[in-house]
Design a protein around this motif. Structure first.
Motif, PDB file in Angstrom:
ATOM      1  N   TYR A 263       0.848  -1.194   0.000  1.00 22.19           N
ATOM      2  CA  TYR A 263       0.000   0.000   0.000  1.00 22.19           C
ATOM      3  C   TYR A 263       0.878   1.237   0.000  1.00 22.19           C
ATOM      4  O   TYR A 263       1.863   1.303   0.741  1.00 22.19           O
ATOM      5  CB  TYR A 263      -0.880   0.053   1.241  1.00 22.19           C
ATOM      6  CG  TYR A 263      -2.005  -0.944   1.248  1.00 22.19           C
ATOM      7  CD1 TYR A 263      -3.093  -0.788   0.398  1.00 22.19           C
ATOM      8  CD2 TYR A 263      -1.999  -2.021   2.116  1.00 22.19           C
ATOM      9  CE1 TYR A 263      -4.140  -1.700   0.407  1.00 22.19           C
ATOM     10  CE2 TYR A 263      -3.037  -2.940   2.135  1.00 22.19           C
ATOM     11  CZ  TYR A 263      -4.104  -2.774   1.274  1.00 22.19           C
ATOM     12  OH  TYR A 263      -5.130  -3.662   1.291  1.00 22.19           O
ATOM     13  N   VAL A 264       0.525   2.241  -0.783  1.00 17.72           N
ATOM     14  CA  VAL A 264       1.195   3.534  -0.709  1.00 17.72           C
ATOM     15  C   VAL A 264       0.182   4.521  -0.157  1.00 17.72           C
ATOM     16  O   VAL A 264      -0.917   4.679  -0.709  1.00 17.72           O
ATOM     17  CB  VAL A 264       1.685   4.001  -2.096  1.00 17.72           C
ATOM     18  CG1 VAL A 264       2.321   5.377  -1.992  1.00 17.72           C
ATOM     19  CG2 VAL A 264       2.660   3.001  -2.647  1.00 17.72           C
ATOM     20  N   VAL A 265       0.532   5.167   0.953  1.00 19.05           N
ATOM     21  CA  VAL A 265      -0.413   6.027   1.663  1.00 19.05           C
ATOM     22  C   VAL A 265       0.050   7.475   1.610  1.00 19.05           C
ATOM     23  O   VAL A 265       1.203   7.763   1.277  1.00 19.05           O
ATOM     24  CB  VAL A 265      -0.552   5.581   3.125  1.00 19.05           C
ATOM     25  CG1 VAL A 265      -1.155   4.188   3.196  1.00 19.05           C
ATOM     26  CG2 VAL A 265       0.784   5.622   3.834  1.00 19.05           C
TER      27      VAL A 265
ATOM     28  N   GLU B  72      -0.921   6.748   8.399  1.00 20.67           N
ATOM     29  CA  GLU B  72      -1.496   5.624   7.669  1.00 20.67           C
ATOM     30  C   GLU B  72      -0.450   4.532   7.472  1.00 20.67           C
ATOM     31  O   GLU B  72      -0.771   3.347   7.426  1.00 20.67           O
ATOM     32  CB  GLU B  72      -2.026   6.092   6.310  1.00 20.67           C
ATOM     33  CG  GLU B  72      -3.238   6.989   6.415  1.00 20.67           C
ATOM     34  CD  GLU B  72      -3.673   7.519   5.049  1.00 20.67           C
ATOM     35  OE1 GLU B  72      -4.872   7.794   4.882  1.00 20.67           O
ATOM     36  OE2 GLU B  72      -2.823   7.673   4.158  1.00 20.67           O
TER      37      GLU B  72
ATOM     38  N   TRP C 243       0.300  -0.184  -4.539  1.00 17.83           N
ATOM     39  CA  TRP C 243      -1.089   0.163  -4.774  1.00 17.83           C
ATOM     40  C   TRP C 243      -1.301   1.518  -4.114  1.00 17.83           C
ATOM     41  O   TRP C 243      -1.245   1.634  -2.893  1.00 17.83           O
ATOM     42  CB  TRP C 243      -2.048  -0.876  -4.180  1.00 17.83           C
ATOM     43  CG  TRP C 243      -3.469  -0.456  -4.403  1.00 17.83           C
ATOM     44  CD1 TRP C 243      -4.236   0.330  -3.580  1.00 17.83           C
ATOM     45  CD2 TRP C 243      -4.282  -0.754  -5.532  1.00 17.83           C
ATOM     46  NE1 TRP C 243      -5.463   0.527  -4.124  1.00 17.83           N
ATOM     47  CE2 TRP C 243      -5.534  -0.128  -5.329  1.00 17.83           C
ATOM     48  CE3 TRP C 243      -4.089  -1.489  -6.696  1.00 17.83           C
ATOM     49  CZ2 TRP C 243      -6.573  -0.212  -6.251  1.00 17.83           C
ATOM     50  CZ3 TRP C 243      -5.125  -1.578  -7.605  1.00 17.83           C
ATOM     51  CH2 TRP C 243      -6.348  -0.948  -7.375  1.00 17.83           C
ATOM     52  N   GLN C 244      -1.521   2.536  -4.931  1.00 13.70           N
ATOM     53  CA  GLN C 244      -1.653   3.890  -4.404  1.00 13.70           C
ATOM     54  C   GLN C 244      -3.061   4.107  -3.873  1.00 13.70           C
ATOM     55  O   GLN C 244      -4.016   4.095  -4.648  1.00 13.70           O
ATOM     56  CB  GLN C 244      -1.334   4.931  -5.485  1.00 13.70           C
ATOM     57  CG  GLN C 244       0.116   4.917  -5.914  1.00 13.70           C
ATOM     58  CD  GLN C 244       0.419   3.883  -6.985  1.00 13.70           C
ATOM     59  OE1 GLN C 244      -0.487   3.324  -7.587  1.00 13.70           O
ATOM     60  NE2 GLN C 244       1.692   3.605  -7.226  1.00 13.70           N
ATOM     61  N   LEU C 245      -3.177   4.271  -2.562  1.00 13.11           N
ATOM     62  CA  LEU C 245      -4.480   4.605  -1.989  1.00 13.11           C
ATOM     63  C   LEU C 245      -4.828   6.039  -2.374  1.00 13.11           C
ATOM     64  O   LEU C 245      -3.959   6.832  -2.729  1.00 13.11           O
ATOM     65  CB  LEU C 245      -4.435   4.450  -0.468  1.00 13.11           C
ATOM     66  CG  LEU C 245      -4.304   3.001   0.005  1.00 13.11           C
ATOM     67  CD1 LEU C 245      -4.075   2.956   1.504  1.00 13.11           C
ATOM     68  CD2 LEU C 245      -5.545   2.197  -0.359  1.00 13.11           C
ATOM     69  N   GLN C 246      -6.118   6.368  -2.267  1.00 12.51           N
ATOM     70  CA  GLN C 246      -6.555   7.697  -2.732  1.00 12.51           C
ATOM     71  C   GLN C 246      -5.779   8.818  -2.070  1.00 12.51           C
ATOM     72  O   GLN C 246      -5.408   9.791  -2.702  1.00 12.51           O
ATOM     73  CB  GLN C 246      -8.048   7.865  -2.450  1.00 12.51           C
ATOM     74  CG  GLN C 246      -8.902   7.033  -3.379  1.00 12.51           C
ATOM     75  CD  GLN C 246     -10.387   7.276  -3.155  1.00 12.51           C
ATOM     76  OE1 GLN C 246     -10.776   8.310  -2.658  1.00 12.51           O
ATOM     77  NE2 GLN C 246     -11.185   6.309  -3.534  1.00 12.51           N
TER      78      GLN C 246
ATOM     79  N   SER D 233      -2.831   8.981  -1.236  1.00 11.52           N
ATOM     80  CA  SER D 233      -1.488   9.181  -1.777  1.00 11.52           C
ATOM     81  C   SER D 233      -1.506  10.016  -3.047  1.00 11.52           C
ATOM     82  O   SER D 233      -0.535  10.674  -3.377  1.00 11.52           O
ATOM     83  CB  SER D 233      -0.828   7.825  -2.062  1.00 11.52           C
ATOM     84  OG  SER D 233      -1.330   7.276  -3.265  1.00 11.52           O
TER      85      SER D 233
ATOM     86  N   GLN E 293      -1.406  13.590  -2.144  1.00  8.50           N
ATOM     87  CA  GLN E 293      -0.100  13.844  -1.556  1.00  8.50           C
ATOM     88  C   GLN E 293       0.961  13.983  -2.641  1.00  8.50           C
ATOM     89  O   GLN E 293       1.767  14.904  -2.636  1.00  8.50           O
ATOM     90  CB  GLN E 293       0.244  12.689  -0.618  1.00  8.50           C
ATOM     91  CG  GLN E 293       1.503  12.879   0.168  1.00  8.50           C
ATOM     92  CD  GLN E 293       1.462  14.150   0.984  1.00  8.50           C
ATOM     93  OE1 GLN E 293       0.405  14.639   1.348  1.00  8.50           O
ATOM     94  NE2 GLN E 293       2.616  14.727   1.236  1.00  8.50           N
ATOM     95  N   GLU E 294       0.937  13.053  -3.598  1.00 10.87           N
ATOM     96  CA  GLU E 294       1.925  13.049  -4.669  1.00 10.87           C
ATOM     97  C   GLU E 294       1.829  14.329  -5.493  1.00 10.87           C
ATOM     98  O   GLU E 294       2.835  14.965  -5.808  1.00 10.87           O
ATOM     99  CB  GLU E 294       1.717  11.808  -5.557  1.00 10.87           C
ATOM    100  CG  GLU E 294       2.484  11.803  -6.871  1.00 10.87           C
ATOM    101  CD  GLU E 294       3.986  11.769  -6.684  1.00 10.87           C
ATOM    102  OE1 GLU E 294       4.433  11.740  -5.533  1.00 10.87           O
ATOM    103  OE2 GLU E 294       4.713  11.785  -7.687  1.00 10.87           O
TER     104      GLU E 294
END
Lengths: 694, 694
Positions: free
Chosen positions: A611-613, A618, A646-649, A651, A654-655
């Motif tokens: 997961y990418v948060v 998180e 898997w980029q969570l919303q 992230s 943030q990105e």
């Protein structure tokens, strides 16, 4: 909810300023009028405490002993003159800014060079600690509510200096020029007015003139015998703190505007003259005004034979002198005090210029971690600045910002460096004289060799005096620190050497040979989009063998997973690993090792869905087992660990923000942010063109 | 040099013991005789401070007020009897160990359940803080040199308890059984001897019997008016601390041996009877022996009308009573004091049994991070134990281990939980009565409903009294903490829910579709074995596009690299990225993004060579830029980050040791270690069989 990294980014921009391009490096060079305050404030400011330490040490033997203080000052001045003259040779011979380190390494070998480097690094930290602590004590005289909180105040000042230096050399140079020049003007004015009044016979006595000094036991007879001589040497050793600024200039030559060497040499000469003038003036006037200064005023200062007690406030020598010279004229006294406090704080800046340069050179040579060689956003050596500030803060806390205690640790390093450097210079001239045919050049070299030889004898003697008189008073701590720094730097270098030997391309080109087959493993615990993506990506790489692997922590979960897997109907087998100890890492590790055992020529690629948060908190809620597993897998040879994010919303936003913050010039950031918002429903669709890609 | 992780591993084995297999879980269940001391020590030990707090609060209104202390104690006992009777119904109706949380969630909904959970979590922490602080104060009476260091001592005790509980429930149960039974014997003996002497008319007066108490201002007339009534209620509220152990048993039902519910109910009844007996005995005997106990003895205790001052040492009520009952017979006094100090410390163990179980249930329900649901090596809920110990240490430091201040925060949570739980039980019986046809069962249920209704009214009233009398004295802190815990748990649950929605397999099967092509990038800065291995591995996966990418930080390095690359003659193009800001991360990120923009259906695999080291400090010398880059790359969709490890020699020995430490049963570890030593010269040779693989 505000995002932490946003605030951190904004704060960094605000404090450190916008990044500077490499090709603007030339713009941060210093002209002489700026270089003088930047590099010389250390040596100049020491007149705020060096005379005090001379008087204080002599006063141990009572009032009569203090009359020789101008002679002690003269001895210090003589050494200073010799050292400055010697270093003008260094600056011309080695203009690249390695300073003593370079001189000694080139002429006496890397171990001697590393000794000098250790000594200088420790002394830079002490320069910051001593100067800022002294500044805090001046500030406490001016602002009585600071008293008792000197250490906290000093630490805050170090923090401010650190931030200023992270912004870059030139800006701090300009900022620091004004108070340094003000200080010079203030001390010169005080000296001139004082000498004029003294000549006219009208210099009023100092506030402490009518006090007598109680000698410590053993010194009732004054400065007599071996103990008396030893005390004079100790006073001299403390006064020698005035010499610390010199090597900073020779280490900082590259920061000067061209012609670098000549400008640096001129600045050195200017600095030496000013320092000597200031110190001698203060000591002579202090003697004339009968300034009395002791370590423990409450018990060792007597008024009519009675100790003055805790209520007595002992002001610094320069403060008492100003009071006397200007007959208590308040505005003049306030100006001198404020300006002195300020230059003391700014003096620490010398170290903030010298330390990171030296650290970077040492990092380049593999003696310090490579990070110290990395130039930060503002072309300053950010990591070195942070290390220096950290060390100074530790010292200030440990010694409660007491100058008299800190000064015992001080200048050992500088004189180690002076002595080895002069020895190196003598070797340097010997080497060049062996090959130089031109008579004019030879005679210049011989003259230089004489100067450096005198410097060697002088600084070597002072080093011995400092070691003998200060060792048990605290110098041993500084020496211990130098030894530790030396050992660490040697260890770092050995490590880097070993790694280079291990990894360098030798004749053995086996690393270029390709693995025969690729065995891909997709780790999963449940069936959801992140694992499905990992599976799809793994399949896309078309490995020789592909299997999904799960660890059986809970039998029910595994049965459910097996059912879902079969229903999914993907052409990939599911392997279930037993885990009697409810662990994830160990069974996977064991399985990977068994594959490698069976087919040693295969490459094993482990795909781990992650997961990418967008928020740090998180992160605490995800990926903990994945992180542990990845770390351990990397220890196995022949294994590649592939993270499939898997980029969570959270992230996405943030990105987009990070991208915008680091690319302020790019208008694309806004578009990217907008697209991220649209993409949240379908974050990634590799094969079918989505509405945003059409 | 000793390796840190070796020592840590060895220490872990030593402290935590060997790991336990899942199928041995049943073995850690507790028989009644062990369950009583494990779960009941909290409630029992409160007689060491609850009577003190009753007397102390009443003494605010002077000596005359303290005579009603046995009646206040009787009121507490009545509530205790009602609560114990009520909870026997809970234990039978809900044997699964969710306790109040399960009862309330099932009957009143998840928000009410979460309220109870927050209240209980905070109160568990307070149980540890209060019990251990009180124990430290008993210890300071016995060992005078501890005085002034109670907080440090208390923190050390929490640390010891933490380690014991990390070893597993059963062992600590056995270990704790002996002192708990000794305490029961000691208090019972004191009570019996006391009552016999009292009946015989020979109970000597206590050491504080001849002192008078100075009432605080406003209470000169004693317990009169509204203020007087309020003070009695406050004394009652403080005494209600004796009730805290009850819910621990109902939360811990699964740890009992079968028949779990009946054994838990019996233990509860036993606990209630003992608690009531102890407290009433102590209060009655303390009154008979004229024990005087105040908050500020130095000023508020008077001898012949004069304050006793700082030199007076006020011993706890139980201590003064023992002194009186045994007429100063030292061995008896020492035994009672030591045993009391010990049980207070062990009482904190109740929370160490209850908190992790509740935390694990909450984690299972998604209200806390999943780590709290992970069973550690020894089947204990390691993370919960660590969290509880951390919270207690913070409280003990913040309140300097002062029981009287901590007790103001205490029991709010327990009574929130009591009240909601009883309300839930009433609903429970209502629901079951609506469907139950059997008359015998119906009458049993009706009886239970009456009991729980009485419990509801009683605990609700006490909760109101506690809130009114203690709110401004510190209970607000506990309530604030509960609200914070509640909000955090709700936030965690929302996050997990959102992630589940985002990642669950819906009808959209696009994640199963394969990317059309694979674009592989190998990042490199120099040419050495690690980068060559990364290149070889990347080539082995046969991607559609393969290129080597480097970032031009230093133009000279890049020119050199280009030359070496051409000489190497590998069929892979080298791409050089410009970096005007001397950064690594941003240019790579921008390049990957541009690839994705041009071919959105491609999968980008970034191969990053990484050093794997054996010591933590070596980690500081490598991989810093790689780590930053990996973190940022994971934010981009359609990118896989593949770490290609290069194991340095130091890592081989480290890996062998770790493997051996975690696989003590395996003889293969030694072989592996030996092989690692042999392999150090040629760490990895994928294509040619090495001597060890032949």
């Amino acid at each position: 909810m505000a995002r932490v990294s946003d605030i951190a980014d904004a704060a960094k921009r605000l404090i450190v300023g916008r990044p500077v391009r490499s090709d603007r490096l030339g713009h941060t060079l210093l002209p002489k009028r700026i270089a003088l305050p930047v590099f010389a404030s250390d040596a100049l400011s020491s007149v705020a405490y060096a005379p005090d330490e001379i008087l204080l040490t002599l006063s141990i033997a009572g009032l009569s002993a203090t009359v020789i203080s101008p002679w002690v000052g003269l001895a210090v001045a003589a050494v200073l003159a010799v050292v400055v003259t010697s270093y003008r040779q260094n600056v011309h011979a080695y203009p690249s800014g390695g300073g003593d380190y370079e001189v000694v390494t080139t002429n006496l070998g890397p171990k001697a060079g590393l000794t000098v480097a250790s000594a200088l690094l420790v002394d830079y930290v002490l320069t910051v600690a001593v100067s800022v602590s002294s500044g805090a004590q001046y500030a406490a005289v001016a602002i009585p509510s600071l008293r008792g909180h000197e250490a906290l105040f000093a630490v805050s000042i170090v923090a401010v200096l650190m931030v200023m230096n992270l912004r870059g050399v030139k800006e701090s140079g300009r900022l620091f020029a004004i108070p340094t020049y003000l200080f010079m003007a203030a001390v010169l004015t005080t000296a001139i007015v004082g000498f004029v009044r003294l000549a006219a016979g009208g210099l009023p006595p100092a506030e402490s003139a009518d006090l007598t000094i109680l000698p410590e036991s053993g010194f009732e007879a004054g400065l007599v015998g071996l103990a008396g001589g030893f005390l004079v040497l100790r006073a001299f050793a403390s006064g020698a703190a005035a010499l610390t600024g010199v090597e900073a200039i020779s280490n900082g030559v590259p920061a000067f505007k061209p012609p670098k060497s000549r400008n640096a040499a001129t600045t050195l000469a200017l600095l030496g003259s000013l320092s000597i003038t200031f110190m001698i003036s203060i000591l002579v006037l202090a003697k004339a005004a009968h300034v009395h200064y002791v370590e423990l005023p409450a018990t060792n200062l007597l008024r009519d034979g009675v100790a003055v007690g805790d209520s007595y406030e002992q002001h610094p020598v320069l403060g008492q002198l100003t009071h006397s010279v200007f007959s208590g004229f308040s505005p003049a006294i306030v100006v001198v005090s404020v300006v002195t406090g300020l230059i003391l704080v700014l003096a620490a800046n010398t170290a903030f210029n010298g330390f990171p340069v030296l650290g970077s050179i040492l990092a380049r040579d593999g003696f310090l971690p490579r990070q110290l060689h990395t130039r930060g956003d503002r072309l300053a050596f950010s990591n070195g600045i942070l290390a220096l500030a950290g060390g100074a803060v530790v010292l200030i806390w440990a010694f409660d910002a007491q100058v008299t205690r800190l000064i015992q640790l001080y200048i050992v390093g500088v004189f180690v460096s002076f002595t080895l450097s002069q020895l190196g210079m003598v070797r340097h001239w010997n080497r060049h004289l062996a090959t130089e045919p031109d008579p004019a050049a030879r005679s210049r070299m011989k003259r230089s060799r004489v100067i450096n030889s005198i410097g060697l004898v002088m600084t070597g003697m002072v080093l011995i005096v400092v070691l003998i008189t200060k060792f048990s008073h605290g110098a041993w701590i500084a020496i211990l620190a130098m030894v530790i720094v030396y050992v660490i730097m040697l260890g770092v270098r050995r490590h880097y050497d070993q790694v280079r030997d291990e990894t360098s391309m030798d004749d053995d080109h086996s690393v270029l040979a390709l693995p025969s087959r690729v065995h891909a493993i997709v780790l999963l615990s449940r069936l959801h989009k992140p694992t499905m993506r990992a599976l799809a990506y793994a399949r896309a790489t078309r490995p020789s063998v592909l299997e999904a692997v799960t660890v059986a922590v809970d039998p029910e979960d595994v049965a459910e997973l097996r059912k879902q897997w079969d229903a999914l109907d993907v052409p990939v087998p599911l392997t279930v690993l037993d885990s009697p100890f409810r662990e994830i890492t160990r069974p996977v590790l064991g399985y990977v090792k068994s594959i490698r055992r069976e087919s040693p020529r295969d490459l094993v690629v482990v795909y781990i869905p992650e997961y990418v948060v967008g928020h740090w908190w998180e992160q605490l809620l995800h990926n903990q087992s994945a992180l542990r597993l990845k770390t351990r897998l990397l220890f196995s040879p022949g294994v590649v660990v592939a993270s499939v994010p898997w980029q969570l919303q959270s992230s996405h936003q943030q990105e987009a923000k990070t991208w915008q913050a680091t690319h302020p010039e790019s208008a694309r950031a806004a578009a990217l942010k907008e697209r991220a918002a649209r993409e949240t429903r379908r974050p990634d669709e590799p094969t079918r063109p989505g509405p945003t890609d059409a």
